[in-house]
Every structure is written in C-alpha cells, then in structure tokens.
Design a protein around this motif. Structure first.
Motif, mmCIF file in Angstrom:
data_model
loop_
_atom_site.group_PDB
_atom_site.id
_atom_site.type_symbol
_atom_site.label_atom_id
_atom_site.label_comp_id
_atom_site.label_asym_id
_atom_site.label_seq_id
_atom_site.Cartn_x
_atom_site.Cartn_y
_atom_site.Cartn_z
ATOM 1 N N SER A 83 0.850 -1.193 0.000
ATOM 2 C CA SER A 83 0.000 0.000 0.000
ATOM 3 C C SER A 83 0.878 1.233 0.000
ATOM 4 N N LYS A 84 0.528 2.193 -0.843
ATOM 5 C CA LYS A 84 1.287 3.434 -0.905
ATOM 6 C C LYS A 84 0.340 4.591 -0.707
ATOM 7 N N ASP A 85 0.747 5.468 0.209
ATOM 8 C CA ASP A 85 -0.023 6.691 0.447
ATOM 9 C C ASP A 85 0.832 7.823 -0.095
ATOM 10 N N VAL A 86 0.588 8.179 -1.346
ATOM 11 C CA VAL A 86 1.447 9.169 -1.990
ATOM 12 C C VAL A 86 0.641 10.378 -2.438
ATOM 13 N N GLY A 87 0.980 11.527 -1.860
ATOM 14 C CA GLY A 87 0.349 12.780 -2.249
ATOM 15 C C GLY A 87 -1.150 12.768 -2.062
ATOM 16 N N ALA A 88 -1.837 13.528 -2.887
ATOM 17 C CA ALA A 88 -3.283 13.634 -2.779
ATOM 18 C C ALA A 88 -3.946 12.390 -3.360
ATOM 19 N N GLY A 89 -5.201 12.187 -3.003
ATOM 20 C CA GLY A 89 -5.961 11.093 -3.599
ATOM 21 C C GLY A 89 -5.952 9.840 -2.756
ATOM 22 N N GLU A 90 -6.633 8.823 -3.254
ATOM 23 C CA GLU A 90 -6.783 7.567 -2.546
ATOM 24 C C GLU A 90 -5.448 6.843 -2.463
ATOM 25 N N PRO A 91 -5.190 6.159 -1.326
ATOM 26 C CA PRO A 91 -3.975 5.340 -1.271
ATOM 27 C C PRO A 91 -4.049 4.240 -2.338
ATOM 28 N N TYR A 92 -2.887 3.924 -2.910
ATOM 29 C CA TYR A 92 -2.810 2.860 -3.892
ATOM 30 C C TYR A 92 -2.491 1.553 -3.173
#
Ligand SMILES: [Zn+2]
Length: 295
Positions: A121-130
């Motif tokens: 899981s990646k929480d990168v910048g704006a938007g939903e985590p990938y």
C-alpha cells in the motif's frame, strides 16, 4: 553499534537505479520491541529491509508505504511501514514462532510464513492510497516483493534481502540491495545485472564479512559504470504519539468510546483506557476526559 544506512545511485547510462541498505541496527531494534525468536527475526527483518529500500524510492516527504504479508504459517501476519527516507517500523503477529533450520542451515522463513499474499500500500500525495496484492511466491520475502514489482508495477526489480541471527539471538548482520530497471534499459546491462545478482544471494554474509555498502554496490553493478548519489542513516522509528492515538480513538465515535471505558470498568481496571502501540510497544493511558470530543 553503528547506525543503519542506505546508499543510493544509478548506472551511468541510466538503465537502472539502485539502493544498498545495511540494517542490523534496525533488526536489533525490532528484536528489542517484539522479542522475536530467530525465524521471526529473519522474516520481520527482511520485510523491514524491503520496506526501507522501497521507501527510499518514494518522492514526497509525506509519502508512506506499507508491506503486509498474510501467510497461513506459524508467524501469522507481518507488517512493515516505511517513510519516504526509509525509516521503518514493523509488527509480527506471532513473534515466538520458530522452525527448525533448513537442510542448508538457513532459517526457514518461507516455511514459517506459509502460503498467502503480499499487499503493498502506498499513500502518496493527494488522492486515494494505492494498494496491490500478489500471491506469495516462496514466503522468503525478497522474491515475493520482486514478484509484486513485476506483476503490479511492471518494473523489473532485482532484490536481495538477508538477516543473519547469531547464537545469542541478536542480529549479527542484515541488509539488502534493490536494483530497479528504468524505461529503455539497455539489454546488455540487464543481462549483466541479472548475472551479478547471483553473487548477492547471501547478502547478510557479505555484510558479516565486513564489506561496506559501496563494496556491495560494486558487486551488484560489476562491469557496469555507476554513480553514487547519496548516503544517509535510517532507523527503526515509530510515528505514534499520545495525541495521534487519542485522535484515532475519538474518531471511533462517542458511543464506542463510552463502550470501551465500560468494558475496562467491567474488567476491574477502573476508568482508564490502556492502549499499546503495535509497532513500538509504547503504552498510553487515557481517562474519559482525555477522549472527550473536541470542539
Ligand atoms: Zn509506536
């Protein structure tokens, strides 16, 4: 003991970037928090190493990444979380799980993890985590992470991770190498990198023999000109804190918080709620006033 650290660089022709991690200090910090038996130490230590190397490739200061291994073996679930500079924290469900050594004398990490999945899981910048999930290839961690890169990110990645546990249960040596191909990588360089990777199968042994990160980069990139960009310390570091945990409990809602206190009281613990951080063992005590809704 010396700090854990990462060295980063790139091949001069732009075919691949790489990172080398020396992580025995991180593994020993994890042993101190979780009191892991040797097989659990190796499994969690490798996962922390993989998360640290992947974290060091993140771009923004607020980016975070987590690796979750859900296996059906004795270890249960394992989690490692990294910030954008490769500082990590982790958790293993059954830290006491330990298996007999394999015939080759190595710790049986794959057996203790069992069949299952790896979720990145990646929480990168704006938007939903990938988030992406792949089946485990072997449960030996490095191969599993490499298969994630191939399947979910279409980024061919060579990854070696190793943890050497001494007879006293402490980590003697640990580390990893991540080499990631960039778009339009040269075919001859790719072939060479794959051959070189065979010499990194015992990465913790190389560190145990006293090799530096630079010397290990020279093995990973033998016969390929490369440049080192930077080198920096990384650590086992938790981001928990009293206010952050209080906010998380408040977010459950007033009714749920009242129920938690009622349960504490029923167990004879008085009107104090105790919360322990899974990642660092920190203990937090809260009264109902501490957790009252904030206006
Ligand atoms: Zn913590």
């Amino acid at each position: 003991m010396k700090n854990a650290s990462i060295l980063r660089g790139m091949t001069r022709d732009g075919s691949a970037r790489f990172a080398v991690l020396e992580s025995s200090a991180i593994v020993n910090a994890a042993i101190d928090v979780h009191h892991t038996a040797p097989t659990a130490t190796a499994a969690l230590g490798r996962l922390l190493g993989g998360a640290s190397l992947m974290g060091s490739l993140l771009k923004e200061k607020s980016d975070t990444l987590s690796l979750t291994v859900t296996g059906r073996g004795a270890l249960g679930k394992l989690i490692a979380v990294s910030d954008y500079m490769g500082n990590v924290r982790g958790y293993v469900q059954n830290p006491a799980a330990d298996l007999p050594l394999k015939e080759n004398g190595k710790l049986d990490v794959g057996g203790a993890v069992g069949a299952g999945t790896l979720t990145v899981s990646k929480d990168v910048g704006a938007g939903e985590p990938y988030s992406g999930t792949v089946p485990l290839v072997s449960g030996e961690i490095a191969e599993d992470i490499a298969s994630y890169f191939a399947a979910s990110e279409q980024t061919p990645t060579l990854l070696s991770l190793g943890v050497l546990v001494g007879v006293n249960g402490r980590c003697r040596a640990a580390g990893g190498v991540l080499v990631q191909l960039l778009p339009y990588a040269d075919g001859a360089v790719i072939d060479r990198l794959e051959k070189n990777a065979l010499s990194l199968s015992n990465i913790s042994g190389l560190f145990d023999h006293g090799l530096s990160k630079k010397e290990i980069a020279e093995i990973a990139l033998a016969d390929i000109p490369f440049d080192v960009f930077d080198e920096f310390d990384v650590a086992y570091r938790c981001s928990c804190g009293r206010e952050r945990i209080a906010a998380a409990i408040r977010s459950l809602g007033e009714k749920e918080v009242r129920t938690l206190f009622a349960e504490q009281k029923a167990e004879g613990k008085g009107e104090v709620l105790e919360v322990n951080c899974h990642f660092c063992g920190a203990r937090y005590l809260f009264t109902p006033q501490d957790l009252a809704p904030r206006s």
